[in-house]
Design an enzyme around this catalytic site. Sequence first.
Site, mmCIF file in Angstrom:
data_model
loop_
_atom_site.group_PDB
_atom_site.id
_atom_site.type_symbol
_atom_site.label_atom_id
_atom_site.label_comp_id
_atom_site.label_asym_id
_atom_site.label_seq_id
_atom_site.Cartn_x
_atom_site.Cartn_y
_atom_site.Cartn_z
ATOM 1 N N ASP A 1 0.883 -1.153 0.000
ATOM 2 C CA ASP A 1 0.000 0.000 0.000
ATOM 3 C C ASP A 1 0.929 1.212 0.000
ATOM 4 O O ASP A 1 2.131 1.070 0.241
ATOM 5 C CB ASP A 1 -0.892 -0.031 1.250
ATOM 6 N N LEU A 2 0.415 2.382 -0.266
ATOM 7 C CA LEU A 2 1.249 3.580 -0.283
ATOM 8 C C LEU A 2 1.150 4.364 1.017
ATOM 9 O O LEU A 2 2.104 4.452 1.775
ATOM 10 C CB LEU A 2 0.881 4.475 -1.476
ATOM 11 N N ASP A 3 -0.029 4.945 1.287
ATOM 12 C CA ASP A 3 -0.217 5.796 2.460
ATOM 13 C C ASP A 3 -0.017 4.998 3.744
ATOM 14 O O ASP A 3 -0.618 3.955 3.944
ATOM 15 C CB ASP A 3 -1.624 6.406 2.461
ATOM 16 N N SER B 1 -3.304 0.822 -4.081
ATOM 17 C CA SER B 1 -3.695 1.969 -3.267
ATOM 18 C C SER B 1 -5.079 2.455 -3.677
ATOM 19 O O SER B 1 -5.370 2.589 -4.861
ATOM 20 C CB SER B 1 -2.669 3.101 -3.445
ATOM 21 N N ARG B 2 -5.919 2.738 -2.667
ATOM 22 C CA ARG B 2 -7.299 3.181 -2.907
ATOM 23 C C ARG B 2 -7.442 4.698 -2.909
ATOM 24 O O ARG B 2 -8.523 5.212 -2.761
ATOM 25 C CB ARG B 2 -8.220 2.611 -1.818
ATOM 26 N N LYS C 1 -9.878 -2.866 -2.298
ATOM 27 C CA LYS C 1 -8.704 -3.709 -2.484
ATOM 28 C C LYS C 1 -9.038 -4.979 -3.262
ATOM 29 O O LYS C 1 -8.188 -5.506 -3.966
ATOM 30 C CB LYS C 1 -8.091 -4.090 -1.132
#
Length: 187
Positions: free
Chosen positions: A77-79, A135-136, A166
């Site tokens: 994931d990013l954040d 990533s959402r 996801k």
Amino acid sequence: QGKLKRRHEIDIINRMSMNSLRSLLQFFLGLILCQHTNPFVFNSWKLKNSASIIMDANINRKSTTSLLSTPSLIVFDLDNTLWEPELYKLRKLERSGIQPIAGQDVKLFPAAESIIQSIRSSPDQWSNTQFAVASRTKSVEWANDLLRQFELDEFFHHIEIFPGDKKSHFRNLKEKSGVEFTDMLFF
């Protein structure tokens, strides 16, 4: 409440396939052996949701993966996993028409940066592993631009960045990579 949360996490782990557990254990052992001191943010939400998406609940399935193998696909994931802050927290930049700047407005976690450097420096060890992003975020252009600024866009074999869920990201990753959910590891 802590006991209930712990019991819930144990429940999820018990549903994972042995293949995924071996991959997870091997990856964490690798992190420990590399002496990374700042672990990823790996909260119970991600564990709960990724386990139901990418982990095969069939515990009785025979696995041909050895304990020393690496996952076929590692998804980040990013954040709050690779970087901080979460992109939605930078809305005032967006309202001002300003793009976030890597290393200034958004910073990679030191452990994430170290792990990526370690992977890049030992390509033979990771030759059978693909890397991906799921990533959402609604800040799709920002996320892609930050990956370019951090010079990570070419590190990842697959990039799934869009609002939604996801499950959609992982269905796309399975289709694009050819990797079964049981051979994926998600952070």
